[in-house]
Motif scaffolding. Structure first.
Motif, PDB file in Angstrom:
ATOM      1  N   ASN A   1       0.813  -1.227   0.000  1.00 30.98           N
ATOM      2  CA  ASN A   1       0.000   0.000   0.000  1.00 30.98           C
ATOM      3  C   ASN A   1       0.846   1.277   0.000  1.00 30.98           C
TER       4      ASN A   1
ATOM      5  N   GLN B   1       2.851   4.324  -2.024  1.00 30.22           N
ATOM      6  CA  GLN B   1       2.899   5.028  -3.291  1.00 30.22           C
ATOM      7  C   GLN B   1       3.899   6.180  -3.201  1.00 30.22           C
TER       8      GLN B   1
ATOM      9  N   ILE C   1       1.626   6.329   2.307  1.00 26.75           N
ATOM     10  CA  ILE C   1       0.452   5.452   2.326  1.00 26.75           C
ATOM     11  C   ILE C   1      -0.794   6.324   2.207  1.00 26.75           C
TER      12      ILE C   1
ATOM     13  N   THR D   1      -6.540   3.615   2.787  1.00 27.32           N
ATOM     14  CA  THR D   1      -5.958   2.279   2.635  1.00 27.32           C
ATOM     15  C   THR D   1      -5.395   1.820   3.977  1.00 27.32           C
TER      16      THR D   1
ATOM     17  N   ASN E   1      -3.015   1.085   6.744  1.00 25.45           N
ATOM     18  CA  ASN E   1      -1.730   1.674   7.122  1.00 25.45           C
ATOM     19  C   ASN E   1      -0.787   0.569   7.590  1.00 25.45           C
TER      20      ASN E   1
END
Length: 321
Positions: free
Chosen positions: A131, A133, A150, A154, A156
């Motif tokens: 997760n 990015q 993160i 989503t 963590n």
């Protein structure tokens, strides 16, 4: 996971990197002595701790302070996390070996520490890339910095990493404290905790706890950053290795694994089976109650040597005859 746009994380990085650089330079003589006086496996362990830590700090600082495009950030944003993962594994190996030394290679301690590693390593590995990015940001300290972020909404995964590391630290600290508590006097316990490196484990666990709380957006410490965990873990592990290699360090005899000589026995007269010991002999060294024609440590093939008085008495009788 909240994103820092104020530059506080950059200030924490500068402070942590300054402390780490000072300690690394200060301990270069100790590192050189360590490499000259220890085995290759210990040398490799110290080199891994120090230079994986340096790599993790450089990657963390370089991505934060250097300018990156969106494409460039996407290709390198996981690099600090990967180095942090490798460093964490090496730190756990150091704590693992130190705990086993304190526990005198106890099988129960070995099983518990292996169980702790089986739990922590997969969780840390999964949390590094799940997760996450890339994000390009700018603050008053940096322009177009790159960070692994993160997104909101989503799961963590950042707290999972620090929680797994903290759990391993707790296992190591608990076992070490238990065996040190049972080994000697209670008044000397703080000193033995420091000399055996348990105090450094406690510092690493404390910083892991603070970083865990920061990763779940606790107000006041939310911008502490992973750099503090990297620096603390590296310094704690290397100083534990330095402590274990001190030639003049006085560890309790329970942790030296020494072979002690048998206590001295004082024999009375010429009878080899009558003796007075200054200490307690092990069972295999206890003399038999039946005369064996030899010393308490012989197999019975050699004869007992008479005392000096006995030899003089025999000489007088020979002259008289």
């Amino acid at each position: 996971m909240a994103f820092d746009a104020t530059g506080m994380s950059g200030q924490m990085r500068i402070a942590a990197l300054s402390i780490a650089a000072f300690d690394i330079i200060r301990t270069i003589p100790s590192e050189y002595l360590f490499y000259k006086t220890t085995t290759r496996d210990k040398n490799a362990l110290l080199a891994a701790v120090r230079y994986l830590g340096v790599a993790a700090m450089v990657a963390n600082g370089a991505l934060y302070f250097n300018g990156y495009s969106a494409t460039g950030c996407r290709s390198v944003h996981l690099t600090p996390g990967i180095f942090h993962l490798l460093l964490s594994l090496v730190i756990q190996v150091v704590f693992f070996l130190r705990t086993l030394d304190i526990a005198k290679r106890c099988r129960t301690a070995l099983s518990i520490m292996i169980f702790a590693m089986i739990i922590s390593i997969p969780l840390e590995a999964i949390s590094v890339g799940l997760n996450r990015q890339p994000i390009v940001f700018s603050t008053y300290l940096t322009n177009n910095g790159c960070q692994s972020h993160i997104p909101d909404g989503t799961f963590n995964t950042a707290p999972v990493f620090y929680l797994a590391h903290l759990v391993f630290d707790i296992f190591a600290i608990t076992l070490s404290f238990y065996h040190l508590f049972r080994a000697g006097s209670k008044s000397d316990l703080p000193r033995r905790l420091l000399l055996n490196g348990v105090a450094f484990m406690c510092v690493d666990a404390l910083v892991s706890l603070l970083t865990l709380l920061a990763s779940i957006d606790i107000p006041g410490i939310v911008h502490i950053g992973s750099i503090c965990s990297i620096v603390t873990g590296m310094l704690a592990a290397q100083h534990i290795l330095f402590l274990a290699n001190q030639p003049n360090l006085t560890f309790p005899s329970e942790f030296k694994h020494e072979i002690h000589a048998l206590p001295q026995a004082v024999y009375k007269g010429s009878d080899a089976n009558i003796f007075q010991s200054t200490g307690t002999l092990p069972r295999f060294a206890t003399p038999s109650s039946k005369p064996s024609g030899g010393t308490p440590y012989s197999t019975g093939n050699s004869r007992a040597r008479p005392s000096l008085e006995g030899r003089k008495h025999c000489a007088i009788e020979t002259k008289g005859t």
